[in-house]
Design a protein around this motif. Structure first.
Motif, PDB file in Angstrom:
ATOM      1  N   ILE A 141       0.856  -1.182   0.000  1.00 13.29           N
ATOM      2  CA  ILE A 141       0.000   0.000   0.000  1.00 13.29           C
ATOM      3  C   ILE A 141       0.898   1.240   0.000  1.00 13.29           C
ATOM      4  CG2 ILE A 141      -2.018  -1.044   1.089  1.00 13.29           C
ATOM      5  CD1 ILE A 141      -0.954  -0.128   3.774  1.00 13.29           C
ATOM      6  N   LEU A 205       1.566 -13.504   7.961  1.00 18.71           N
ATOM      7  CA  LEU A 205       0.543 -12.772   8.718  1.00 18.71           C
ATOM      8  C   LEU A 205       0.961 -11.316   8.908  1.00 18.71           C
ATOM      9  CD1 LEU A 205      -2.061 -13.219  10.487  1.00 18.71           C
ATOM     10  CD2 LEU A 205      -0.518 -13.448  12.409  1.00 18.71           C
ATOM     11  N   PHE A 206       2.239 -11.114   9.245  1.00 16.66           N
ATOM     12  CA  PHE A 206       2.731  -9.763   9.517  1.00 16.66           C
ATOM     13  C   PHE A 206       2.796  -8.932   8.230  1.00 16.66           C
ATOM     14  CE2 PHE A 206       6.459  -6.908   9.773  1.00 16.66           C
ATOM     15  CZ  PHE A 206       5.963  -6.018  10.721  1.00 16.66           C
ATOM     16  N   ALA A 209      -0.262  -7.448   6.000  1.00 17.84           N
ATOM     17  CA  ALA A 209      -0.941  -6.216   6.428  1.00 17.84           C
ATOM     18  C   ALA A 209      -0.600  -5.061   5.492  1.00 17.84           C
ATOM     19  CB  ALA A 209      -0.538  -5.890   7.859  1.00 17.84           C
ATOM     20  N   PHE A 210       0.610  -5.079   4.930  1.00 18.39           N
ATOM     21  CA  PHE A 210       1.084  -3.970   4.101  1.00 18.39           C
ATOM     22  C   PHE A 210       0.797  -4.180   2.615  1.00 18.39           C
ATOM     23  CE2 PHE A 210       3.832  -4.540   7.776  1.00 18.39           C
ATOM     24  CZ  PHE A 210       3.726  -3.303   8.393  1.00 18.39           C
ATOM     25  N   ALA A 212      -1.253  -4.359  -0.878  1.00 20.39           N
ATOM     26  CA  ALA A 212      -2.363  -3.591  -1.435  1.00 20.39           C
ATOM     27  C   ALA A 212      -3.483  -4.496  -1.943  1.00 20.39           C
ATOM     28  CB  ALA A 212      -1.855  -2.704  -2.563  1.00 20.39           C
ATOM     29  N   GLU A 213      -3.109  -5.584  -2.624  1.00 22.93           N
ATOM     30  CA  GLU A 213      -4.135  -6.468  -3.200  1.00 22.93           C
ATOM     31  C   GLU A 213      -4.535  -7.504  -2.164  1.00 22.93           C
ATOM     32  OE1 GLU A 213      -3.438  -7.028  -7.836  1.00 22.93           O
ATOM     33  OE2 GLU A 213      -1.709  -7.635  -6.650  1.00 22.93           O
ATOM     34  N   LYS A 214      -5.687  -7.309  -1.565  1.00 23.89           N
ATOM     35  CA  LYS A 214      -6.120  -8.260  -0.533  1.00 23.89           C
ATOM     36  C   LYS A 214      -7.367  -8.992  -0.993  1.00 23.89           C
ATOM     37  CE  LYS A 214      -4.115  -5.976   3.416  1.00 23.89           C
ATOM     38  NZ  LYS A 214      -4.004  -4.609   3.881  1.00 23.89           N
ATOM     39  N   LEU A 216     -10.542 -10.029   0.581  1.00 22.18           N
ATOM     40  CA  LEU A 216     -11.186  -9.718   1.855  1.00 22.18           C
ATOM     41  C   LEU A 216     -12.353 -10.649   2.162  1.00 22.18           C
ATOM     42  CD1 LEU A 216     -11.145  -5.821   1.758  1.00 22.18           C
ATOM     43  CD2 LEU A 216      -9.687  -7.336   3.089  1.00 22.18           C
ATOM     44  N   ALA A 219     -13.857  -7.770   6.723  1.00 22.64           N
ATOM     45  CA  ALA A 219     -12.759  -6.795   6.755  1.00 22.64           C
ATOM     46  C   ALA A 219     -11.410  -7.494   6.810  1.00 22.64           C
ATOM     47  CB  ALA A 219     -12.924  -5.887   7.956  1.00 22.64           C
ATOM     48  N   ILE A 220     -11.426  -8.813   7.038  1.00 25.07           N
ATOM     49  CA  ILE A 220     -10.192  -9.566   7.268  1.00 25.07           C
ATOM     50  C   ILE A 220      -9.622 -10.068   5.943  1.00 25.07           C
ATOM     51  CG2 ILE A 220      -9.238 -11.604   8.416  1.00 25.07           C
ATOM     52  CD1 ILE A 220     -10.157  -9.610  10.428  1.00 25.07           C
ATOM     53  N   GLN A 224      -4.184 -13.559   5.556  1.00 22.43           N
ATOM     54  CA  GLN A 224      -3.819 -13.418   6.973  1.00 22.43           C
ATOM     55  C   GLN A 224      -4.567 -14.437   7.820  1.00 22.43           C
ATOM     56  OE1 GLN A 224      -4.415  -9.128   7.702  1.00 22.43           O
ATOM     57  NE2 GLN A 224      -2.328  -9.148   8.501  1.00 22.43           N
ATOM     58  N   ALA A 225      -5.849 -14.645   7.488  1.00 21.09           N
ATOM     59  CA  ALA A 225      -6.631 -15.614   8.252  1.00 21.09           C
ATOM     60  C   ALA A 225      -6.041 -17.016   8.105  1.00 21.09           C
ATOM     61  CB  ALA A 225      -8.080 -15.595   7.789  1.00 21.09           C
ATOM     62  N   PHE A 228      -2.900 -17.323  10.105  1.00 22.71           N
ATOM     63  CA  PHE A 228      -3.183 -17.465  11.527  1.00 22.71           C
ATOM     64  C   PHE A 228      -3.543 -18.919  11.843  1.00 22.71           C
ATOM     65  CE2 PHE A 228      -6.064 -17.087  15.257  1.00 22.71           C
ATOM     66  CZ  PHE A 228      -5.124 -16.613  16.161  1.00 22.71           C
TER      67      PHE A 228
ATOM     68  N   TRP B  20      -2.864  -8.502  15.670  1.00 19.33           N
ATOM     69  CA  TRP B  20      -2.379  -7.942  14.393  1.00 19.33           C
ATOM     70  C   TRP B  20      -3.388  -8.197  13.272  1.00 19.33           C
ATOM     71  CZ3 TRP B  20       1.172  -4.574  13.027  1.00 19.33           C
ATOM     72  CH2 TRP B  20       1.614  -4.535  11.700  1.00 19.33           C
ATOM     73  N   LEU B  21      -3.929  -9.428  13.273  1.00 16.97           N
ATOM     74  CA  LEU B  21      -4.915  -9.810  12.255  1.00 16.97           C
ATOM     75  C   LEU B  21      -6.146  -8.901  12.336  1.00 16.97           C
ATOM     76  CD1 LEU B  21      -6.019 -12.053  10.222  1.00 16.97           C
ATOM     77  CD2 LEU B  21      -6.895 -13.203  12.230  1.00 16.97           C
ATOM     78  N   THR B  24      -5.291  -5.058  11.496  1.00 19.00           N
ATOM     79  CA  THR B  24      -4.821  -4.727  10.143  1.00 19.00           C
ATOM     80  C   THR B  24      -5.802  -3.838   9.352  1.00 19.00           C
ATOM     81  OG1 THR B  24      -3.394  -6.647  10.004  1.00 19.00           O
ATOM     82  CG2 THR B  24      -4.125  -5.709   7.920  1.00 19.00           C
ATOM     83  N   PRO B  25      -7.117  -4.165   9.318  1.00 18.22           N
ATOM     84  CA  PRO B  25      -8.023  -3.329   8.515  1.00 18.22           C
ATOM     85  C   PRO B  25      -8.041  -1.866   8.981  1.00 18.22           C
ATOM     86  CG  PRO B  25      -9.088  -5.371   9.186  1.00 18.22           C
ATOM     87  CD  PRO B  25      -7.800  -5.318   9.913  1.00 18.22           C
ATOM     88  N   PHE B  28      -3.959  -0.465   8.474  1.00 20.01           N
ATOM     89  CA  PHE B  28      -3.473  -0.390   7.087  1.00 20.01           C
ATOM     90  C   PHE B  28      -4.628  -0.572   6.106  1.00 20.01           C
ATOM     91  CE2 PHE B  28      -0.288  -2.267   9.864  1.00 20.01           C
ATOM     92  CZ  PHE B  28       0.718  -1.323   9.755  1.00 20.01           C
TER      93      PHE B  28
END
Lengths: 413, 185
Positions: A141, A205-206, A209-210, A212-214, A216, A219-220, A224-225, A228, B20-21, B24-25, B28
């Motif tokens: 991002i 996971l870390f 967060a940064f 851009a193309e997620k 979703l 909102a998650i 990342q899910a 986890f 963190w999970l 994040t929304p 960032f």
């Protein structure tokens, strides 16, 4: 960003080159690790390579299944080397399944093999991030931070490099922890793999967060899910592998003596049976001294299987005490009152204080393999999955080893 | 490591990761600005341009809004380009009734104009040849090697960037069928 690497007149796509390089470096490191740990290097290397080829074919077939019209028009395009007509996820699935089937057929033990593959997994992981950086994929991002990079008309988080850097740290830890890929550094197989898996999950996971193309889910971010979930799974794996519920471990011990050996071995079995639960014993075998040739007294050897709750180091301490109590002089290799060697400790594969478990001696010496074959005919090597029959066939040691049949009135060879 | 210490570390890691999970929304957010940005990369709007054909006709990418466009960067000295172009022609013949266009942008700054024009004319290609005389479009598309193919969807967004020989007939047919199917949905 560097999608193309120019080498002289050649323009090479960086993405593919980086992935191939990390693939081959990774499998080379895994092979080295395997050679050090005593797992089945040939089979591991083969399954990686065959897995790669099957994966590439699978990726093309996956593309065909999704776009059958393409190939009806032009059958030749099925086998063309075009890199774009690939269905990546289908390819990965086919590649992994193929490797798994080979591993299963060759009886590769799951956990030691996964341990050995950690450098391979980690290099592929790092390679994907570097390849993404080269291609400008998986970009970050926008940011105002001074280390932001110019990409796609914005100053962005170099998220691919964050992941690459962290993967590098994890790799450095792996190399340090395994003493340059010589030991897993844990007394239980599968712990190293679970730690590396957890590490990769945390990095993903870390850094996601940064990105851009997620993808979703509400909102998650989906990735990342998943990371986890993988982290939780790896913590669970570490727990069950490192602290197993079932404490009793079956241990195979090789015994040898060349000083009044029959009395010594009988005494040893007696003492050991008092301290451990004795499961099985082999017959005794007479062996020429492997180290000294004919000069020294012949050895009598025997293997036994016991059950213990002791951790490996404590077990070794206790066995040393038995050796000393029966007259062993440490350092004397010519007259050996009693020698006790741990051949296997459960199904674990590890190296501790320079000693490899399972003992590599069983792959080299008839005086270990022969009694072992008699005691447990269905034995498989916990590291390389070879059956005891195959092990015996491969042993080149031509020392005479004779089974001793005890009869009532003495000893008959 | 003993069991208690491991459990403490495991719980700490789980709590930190979960935090963190979930944060994040908020920390960032995905940049809305990216949605309207143009860049020569999948998902972004294709950078706009206007170029001339060797005959002097002007063509702008915007003219083709609402239909799939292949922007194909090529040079007459490039053998991979030349071997890909007949395939493009046959896909063009097949899909142009459905609105598909090919803009074959010659990287004229790195080519000899007459050879490029000859090459294109002698093969009888029916799609549009454009001349990037000052290299500005080549730059805007961050082109590093020829051929580079940028497939633009009917919505003006880049769907694929293929460098090199990957731009085969089969690939193009498959992607166009998908794009046109999506559009008609």
């Amino acid at each position: 960003m560097f999608p193309i690497i120019n080498i002289g007149p050649l323009a090479i796509q960086a993405f593919g080159l980086i992935l191939l390089l990390s693939f081959f470096t990774g499998s080379w490191l895994a092979a080295r690790f395997s050679a050090g740990l005593g797992t089945n290097t040939d089979v591991i290397e083969n399954s990686i390579l065959v897995g790669l080829i099957a994966g590439l074919l699978g990726a093309r077939i996956g593309f065909l299944l999704k776009n059958p019209a393409v190939f009806v028009n032009n059958l030749f395009s099925l086998v063309s080397l075009t890199p774009s007509m690939l269905d990546v996820s289908f390819g990965i699935l086919v590649g992994l399944l193929t490797a798994l089937i080979i591993a299963q057929k060759k009886y590769l033990p799951l956990w030691p093999t996964l341990d050995v593959l950690t450098p391979f997994f980690l290099l592929i992981f790092a390679g994907v991030h570097l390849a993404n950086y080269a291609n400008g994929d998986g970009f970050g991002i926008p940011t105002l931070l001074p280390w932001g990079i110019q990409l796609w008309n914005a100053t962005r988080h170099p998220v691919q490099l964050y992941a690459l850097l962290l993967a590098g740290v994890l790799f450095a830890w792996l190399i340090w922890h395994t003493r340059l890929l010589k030991t897993t550094g844990f007394n239980r197989s599968g712990v190293l793999f679970s730690v590396i898996l957890g590490g990769m999950a945390i990095i993903t996971l870390f850094t996601r967060a940064f990105t851009a193309e997620k993808i979703l889910l509400g909102a998650i971010d989906f990735n990342q899910a998943v990371s986890f979930a993988v982290l939780l799974a790896s913590l669970g794996l570490i727990y069950t592998r490192a602290f197993p519920n079932r404490k009793k471990v079956s241990v195979i011990i090789s015994m040898g003596s060349n000083v009044d050996p029959h009395t010594q071995l009988s005494k040893a079995v007696e003492v050991i049976a008092e301290e451990f639960r004795l499961r099985r014993t082999s017959s005794r075998y007479q062996t020429q001294d492997v180290l000294e040739g004919h000069q020294a007294q012949d050895f009598i050897n025997q293997v036994i299987e016991v059950e213990t709750e002791l951790a490996y180091p404590d077990l070794v301490k206790q066995l040393k005490a038995v050796e000393v109590s029966l007259g062993r002089q440490p350092g004397n290799k010519i007259t050996v009152a009693l020698d006790l060697d741990v051949l296997t400790y459960g199904s674990e594969v590890f190296t501790i204080q320079g000693k490899h478990i399972p003992d590599p001696g069983m792959l080299k010496y008839r005086y270990i393999a022969l009694p072992l074959a008699e005691m447990s005919p269905d034995f498989r090597h916990p590291g390389n999955g070879m059956s005891i029959r195959d092990i015996l066939e491969k042993i080149t040691d031509d020392t005479q080893v004779l089974k001793i049949n005890e009869v009532e009135n003495g000893i008959e060879i | 490591m003993n069991k208690t210490r491991f459990i403490i570390i495991a719980i700490t890691l789980t709590v930190l990761s979960l935090a963190w999970l979930l944060l994040t929304p908020t920390l960032f957010p995905v940049a809305d600005a990216d949605a309207s940005r143009s860049a020569p990369h999948r998902g972004f709007y294709a950078p706009s341009f206007t170029l001339e054909t060797p005959q002097g006709d002007q063509h702008a990418l915007e003219d083709y809004q609402g239909q799939p466009v292949l922007v194909f960067f090529w040079a007459s000295w490039c053998s991979v380009c030349k071997s890909a172009m007949p395939g493009l022609e046959s896909v063009y013949q097949e899909f142009s009734p459905q609105g598909f266009t090919i803009l074959a942008v010659n990287t004229t700054t790195q080519d000899i104009l007459s050879s490029a024009v000859n090459e294109f004319a002698s093969k009888g290609y029916t799609y549009t040849m454009l001349l990037d005389q000052d290299g500005s479009v080549t730059n805007a598309y961050r082109m590093r090697a020829v051929p580079t193919s940028v497939l633009v969807g009917p919505d003006g967004r880049v769907t694929d960037v293929v460098i090199g020989s990957g731009i085969s007939e089969g690939f193009l047919r498959a992607r166009l069928s998908q794009l046109l199917a999506q559009e008609s949905e």
